[in-house]
Enzyme design. Structure first.
Site, PDB file in Angstrom:
ATOM      1  N   HIS A   1      23.898  30.366   8.656  1.00 17.21           N
ATOM      2  CA  HIS A   1      23.547  31.715   7.607  1.00 17.21           C
ATOM      3  C   HIS A   1      21.762  32.780   8.334  1.00 17.21           C
ATOM      4  O   HIS A   1      21.185  31.589   7.299  1.00 17.21           O
ATOM      5  CB  HIS A   1      23.503  31.461   6.767  1.00 17.21           C
ATOM      6  CG  HIS A   1      24.995  31.000   6.216  1.00 17.21           C
ATOM      7  ND1 HIS A   1      25.497  31.032   4.731  1.00 17.21           N
ATOM      8  CD2 HIS A   1      25.671  29.490   6.402  1.00 17.21           C
ATOM      9  CE1 HIS A   1      26.745  30.493   4.981  1.00 17.21           C
ATOM     10  NE2 HIS A   1      26.870  29.353   5.270  1.00 17.21           N
TER      11      HIS A   1
ATOM     12  N   CYS B   1      29.205  32.381   9.872  1.00 19.80           N
ATOM     13  CA  CYS B   1      29.618  31.104   9.605  1.00 19.80           C
ATOM     14  C   CYS B   1      31.362  30.861   9.957  1.00 19.80           C
ATOM     15  O   CYS B   1      32.003  30.882  10.657  1.00 19.80           O
ATOM     16  CB  CYS B   1      29.621  30.683   7.942  1.00 19.80           C
ATOM     17  SG  CYS B   1      29.777  28.823   7.270  1.00 19.80           S
TER      18      CYS B   1
ATOM     19  N   GLU C   1      20.555  34.942   6.668  1.00 24.43           N
ATOM     20  CA  GLU C   1      20.755  35.464   5.224  1.00 24.43           C
ATOM     21  C   GLU C   1      19.055  34.451   4.840  1.00 24.43           C
ATOM     22  O   GLU C   1      18.624  34.729   3.902  1.00 24.43           O
ATOM     23  CB  GLU C   1      21.098  36.178   4.022  1.00 24.43           C
ATOM     24  CG  GLU C   1      21.982  35.100   3.628  1.00 24.43           C
ATOM     25  CD  GLU C   1      22.781  34.033   3.973  1.00 24.43           C
ATOM     26  OE1 GLU C   1      22.813  32.680   3.482  1.00 24.43           O
ATOM     27  OE2 GLU C   1      23.238  33.704   5.243  1.00 24.43           O
TER      28      GLU C   1
END
Length: 380
Positions: free
Chosen positions: A354, A264, A356
């Site tokens: 992202h 990001c 995650e």
């Protein structure tokens, strides 16, 4: 900039955009006033992860899904120590949350943390307006903050803009901390916290990585004091053109040839470190349903994103940089925005989204394994 008082849950409220467009509804969360950049998130779920993502600092988030708050708030899914959104905008808030993990309502949590919101407005019309006119400054007012429209508009137009804002220092950890590896420790990573989400070091820890999370102000000496096998640059808020310290730090890491991974905001920092420019998108990418193609495999991933700036790099040519050849590794399929960079002569790469996956989806989890492979290759 937020001021708030408790109570008067259904007090009249008004949302005023900097171009004069006005929406009237009812207070949601704290009562008072707040200012920020109006942006919209297209996720149908994951609002708890959204509002606690430090990347949303100084932004008023409009949820495009009409019904928000169904699952309440719990003590497990927060991505940081607090709510970071400047304001929250929903159409139809849940009256009663229904989830076995819920500890309190979203409304109560917003109130407790002083986050001013508004409900009962046409969020579809507001989203269409932002898509056509672009993200812009906004104010949300309720209770004693209400005044005539001209006065409120003038106050919105006095608020700071996102372009040129250097915000990482406002959201980063003040003290370094360690997230231990799960099971056998295989690697050590220095993670530069530009606004990191809690799930990110956890995903690395699951792969046997001991993660040393360092403040955004960390120097190269502090980064290398932990003897890292790799260096990670996190997501975060603000304009990458103003993040001079982060760019300088990343260049020092590139000079040393340490395996490097950025996500990001970290992708934008890598772009600027390589000599590319960055620019502000008209309304950005926010939500958990953004399609991206990994150009090395041709595979399309559905990704979680939150960014209002992008890297200006050529899509179809390999570029010469001070650190060797670089190419665009991932591209957004909605608008051909650069979604990833990769160096061909050094162990460094980044993505604009992202991996995650908090909240979802999990398509991009392989990127953490790719980071592990870089560190394995360097060690070998």
């Amino acid at each position: 900039m937020t001021t708030a008082t408790r109570g008067a849950k259904r007090a009249p409220a008004v949302l005023v955009l900097e171009d004069g467009r006005t929406f009237r509804g009812r207070a949601y969360g704290a009562v008072g006033e707040t200012f920020g950049e109006a942006v919209f998130s297209t996720g149908m779920t994951g609002y708890q992860e959204t509002i606690t993502d430090p990347s949303y600092h100084r932004q008023v988030v409009v949820m495009t899904a009409p019904h928000i708050g169904n699952t309440g708030m719990n003590d497990e899914d927060a991505e940081s120590r607090r709510i970071w959104v400047s304001g929250f905008v929903v159409r139809d808030p849940a009256r009663v949350p229904s989830n076995w993990r819920s500890a309190r309502t979203l409304d109560d949590e917003l109130t407790a943390q002083g986050v001013v919101g508004i409900s009962g407005i046409d969020t579809r019309a507001l989203t269409r307006h932002l898509r056509e006119r672009g993200a812009m400054r906004v104010g949300v007012f309720s209770g004693d903050a209400l005044a005539d429209d001209a006065t409120l508009l003038a106050r919105v137009q006095e608020a700071p803009q996102m372009k040129g804002a250097d915000l990482s220092a406002e959201v980063t950890t003040q003290e370094a901390y360690v997230v231990p590896a799960v099971g056998e420790k295989k690697f050590t990573v220095a993670a530069v916290d530009l606004g990191i989400k809690g799930m990110t070091p956890h995903r690395m820890a699951e792969r046997g990585i001991e993660v040393h999370v360092l403040p955004a102000t960390a120097t190269a000496e502090e980064v290398y004091a932990v003897a890292p096998d790799g260096v990670f640059f996190s997501n975060g808020p603000g304009d990458p053109a103003a993040a001079e310290h982060a760019v300088a730090l990343m260049r020092e890491v590139l000079e040393r040839g340490t395996p490097l991974f950025g996500i990001c905001f970290g992708n934008q920092i890598l772009g600027r470190a390589l000599g590319f420019g960055t620019f502000k998108l008209k309304y950005g990418h926010r939500g958990i349903n953004q399609p991206v193609q990994d150009r090395s495999t041709g595979k399309v991933e559905i990704t979680a994103q939150n960014h209002g700036f992008a890297v200006d790099a050529p899509l179809d040519t390999v570029s010469d940089t001070p650190y060797g050849r670089a190419e665009v590794s991932h591209v957004g399929l909605n608008d051909n925005v650069v979604e990833g960079l990769r160096l061909l002569d050094r162990p460094a790469f980044s993505v604009q989204y992202h991996p995650e996956a908090a909240a979802g989806p999990h398509d991009a989890a392989y990127l953490f394994d790719r980071f592990v492979s870089l560190m394995e290759g360097q060690r070998a």
